[in-house]
Design an enzyme around this catalytic site. Sequence first.
Site, mmCIF file in Angstrom:
data_model
loop_
_atom_site.group_PDB
_atom_site.id
_atom_site.type_symbol
_atom_site.label_atom_id
_atom_site.label_comp_id
_atom_site.label_asym_id
_atom_site.label_seq_id
_atom_site.Cartn_x
_atom_site.Cartn_y
_atom_site.Cartn_z
ATOM 1 N N LYS A 201 0.952 -1.251 0.014
ATOM 2 C CA LYS A 201 0.020 -0.016 -0.060
ATOM 3 C C LYS A 201 0.996 1.351 0.110
ATOM 4 C CE LYS A 201 -4.014 2.320 1.843
ATOM 5 N NZ LYS A 201 -4.076 2.666 0.382
ATOM 6 N N ARG A 292 24.376 -2.847 8.198
ATOM 7 C CA ARG A 292 25.858 -2.143 8.160
ATOM 8 C C ARG A 292 25.749 -0.885 9.267
ATOM 9 N NH1 ARG A 292 22.900 -0.033 3.877
ATOM 10 N NH2 ARG A 292 22.560 2.188 4.150
HETATM 11 C C1 MV4 Z 1 7.375 3.641 0.375
HETATM 12 C C2 MV4 Z 1 6.787 4.910 0.117
HETATM 13 C C3 MV4 Z 1 5.474 5.090 0.311
HETATM 14 N N1 MV4 Z 1 4.711 3.949 0.377
HETATM 15 N N2 MV4 Z 1 6.817 2.527 0.261
HETATM 16 C C4 MV4 Z 1 11.768 4.938 -1.109
HETATM 17 C C5 MV4 Z 1 13.221 4.248 -0.630
HETATM 18 C C6 MV4 Z 1 13.017 3.013 -0.086
HETATM 19 N N3 MV4 Z 1 13.707 2.633 0.885
HETATM 20 C C7 MV4 Z 1 11.351 3.053 0.058
HETATM 21 N N4 MV4 Z 1 10.747 4.164 -0.300
HETATM 22 C C8 MV4 Z 1 9.603 4.477 -0.113
HETATM 23 N N5 MV4 Z 1 8.656 3.423 0.056
HETATM 24 C C9 MV4 Z 1 5.342 2.942 0.497
HETATM 25 N N6 MV4 Z 1 4.740 1.709 0.720
HETATM 26 C C10 MV4 Z 1 7.636 6.071 0.006
HETATM 27 C C11 MV4 Z 1 8.978 5.919 -0.258
HETATM 28 C C12 MV4 Z 1 9.588 7.038 -0.415
HETATM 29 C C13 MV4 Z 1 10.736 7.524 0.337
HETATM 30 C C14 MV4 Z 1 11.092 6.675 1.711
HETATM 31 C C15 MV4 Z 1 12.082 7.082 2.292
HETATM 32 C C16 MV4 Z 1 12.715 8.422 2.142
HETATM 33 C C17 MV4 Z 1 12.499 8.963 1.185
HETATM 34 C C18 MV4 Z 1 11.505 8.715 0.079
HETATM 35 C C19 MV4 Z 1 11.209 9.354 -1.026
HETATM 36 C C20 MV4 Z 1 10.313 9.086 -1.855
HETATM 37 C C21 MV4 Z 1 9.536 7.944 -1.538
#
Ligand code: MV4
Length: 505
Positions: A201, A292
Site C-alpha cells: 500500500k 551495516r
Molecule cells: C514507500 C513509500 C510510500 N509507501 N513505500 C523509498 C526508498 C525505499 N527505501 C522505500 N521508499 C519509499 N517506500 C510505501 N509503501 C515512499 C518511499 C519514499 C521514500 C522513503 C524514504 C525516504 C524518502 C522517500 C522518498 C520517496 C519515496
Amino acid sequence: MFKKLLIANRGEIAVRIVRACREMGVSPVAVYSSADQSALHVRLADEAIHIGPAPSSESYLVIEKIIAAAKRTGAEAIHPGYGFLSENAEFALAVESAGLTLIGPPASAMKIMGSKTSARRAAIEAGAPVVPGTTQPLASVEEAEALAATTGYPVMLKAAAGGGGRGMRLVRSPAEIASAFSLARSEAEASFKDSSVYIEKYIERPRHIEIQLIGDREGDFVYLGERECSLQRRHQKVVEECPSPVVDEEMRRRVGESAVRVARAAGYVNAGTVEFLVDREKNFYFLEMNTRLQVEHPITELVTGRDLVHEQIRVAAGERLSFSQDDIIMRGAAIECRIYAEDPQNDFLPSPGLIKRLSMPSGPGVRIDSGIYEGWKVPLDYDSLLAKLCVWAETREAAINRLARALDECAIEGIQTTLEFFRAVSRDREFRLGNFDTGFIDRFLADGMKTDNPEGEDDRDAQLSDIAAIAAVLHAKERAAKLDLSSAQAVESRWKLYGRISQRR
Ligand code: MV4
C-alpha cells in the site's frame, strides 16, 4: 581484542574506523586503489595495501583481494564500512571461511534482510507493524490486479531484491497497473538480475525514521533512539537529525522495541538500522533493515554519547555490550549535513577535482568526519561524499543555529559542493519548524530553495522580524563606519569581509 584490523573501505568512513582503532589500541590497515594512493585514510593507517586500479569493481569490490590483504598483513578482523562489500553475504561467508572476523552481522542475517520479501516475513514474525502488502513475489499481472484491488489504490510495486528506492513504481489507478507491473519486473531484472516484484500500500507523504541498534553474540540488544531521514533527494539522504521532531518518548520505546524484535527474529548481531515509514497519524511501519554501520551514525553518537564503532569492534571480538537499554539517555539534538562534491546549481552534477583551499568549522558542538584535505584531488570513480558536518546542541533550535554558524565557517574551493544548498535549508522556515516529509527536498528545489509557509500569520510576523533584523544591520553598519578603522572591531570585520570575498572566487 584484535591486534590488527583491516578497513575494506575508503574516504571519510575509513578515516572514522582508523580513529576508533587508534583509540582502542588496534593497529589499522588500509586498502587503496590506484586513485587513492595519497588518500587521507591511507595516510592515517599503520599499513596500506594496494588492491588494484581505480574502478571499484577491480579494487574495493573484489572479495579475494580484500581477504588476501588481510592475510598478508596478519589482520584478524575486517571492517567493511558502508557501501562496497558491507552488505554482501558472500563476502561475510568468505571472511569467515578465511578464519577472519567480520565487524558486522552474520551472513544469514544479511541474506534475510537482503530480500525485501523475506525481511517483511521476519518483521511480521517478530510482531512489528509492516506496510500492508505481500510477503511473496507476485506471480502474474492478474495477481497484481487482484491484490491491488483488495489493498486499495494507490499501491507501490517494489523489487524484492531492491531497497533504497531502486526498482520502485507508484501505481495510482487500476488502469496503470498492468504496464507498471511489466516495467517494474524488467527494471528489477536489469538492476538486480532478479525480476521478483511485490506490492505494498502506498503511504502518502510519509516521514522516514530509522532505529539504530546494536546486539552482542549473547543475544542482548540495545536501541539507540531514532534518526529522522526524511530529507532526501533521489533516495540519497542529504540532512539527517537525531532525535526526530515527531517522535516522543513513548513512541520511541514502541518503535525501538519493534526494531529489536525484528533484529532478533533475523538472528542479528552487531550494529544495524531498522527503517520505518511514519504516516500523518504517526502510525509506523517496518520498511527494511540495513545490515551495516550507516553514514549518519555520528548524530546518534552525539545524542547518546556512545561510540558505535568502538562498540561494533568490541562485540565482534566476543565482548558483551558495554551498556544496557537503561543506560541510553538521549540528550539534546544533532544534525548532519552530507557535503558532496556536487553542484546544486547544475542538478547536483558531480564536481570532482583539486581542493585548492579547505577550511572546516570547529568550536562547541561541531564534529567533522572528513576524507579530504587541502591539495587532495577528488576522484570521479566513487561516491561524491567529501565530509559530514555534524552539530550538537541542547535543543533542536540551538542545533540549527549552530549548523548555520558552522556552515558559514566552511570554505571548500576548487570544486563545487552542496554547502550553499545546506545554508539555504538551514534558513528555511518549514525546516526550522520541523514541518517536512520525504517530499520536502523536491519541493524545496522546485521552489528555488525556499518553501512557502501556508500560515499567513507566521509569514507576516517573520517579515516584520526580517525588517527589524535589516534595520539592526544598517544601524550597526552606520555605527561601524563612524568608528576608527584601526580599532579591533574594524580589523575583525575586515577579516570577515576578506573571507567572504575569497570564498566567492
Ligand atoms: C514507500 C513509500 C510510500 N509507501 N513505500 C523509498 C526508498 C525505499 N527505501 C522505500 N521508499 C519509499 N517506500 C510505501 N509503501 C515512499 C518511499 C519514499 C521514500 C522513503 C524514504 C525516504 C524518502 C522517500 C522518498 C520517496 C519515496
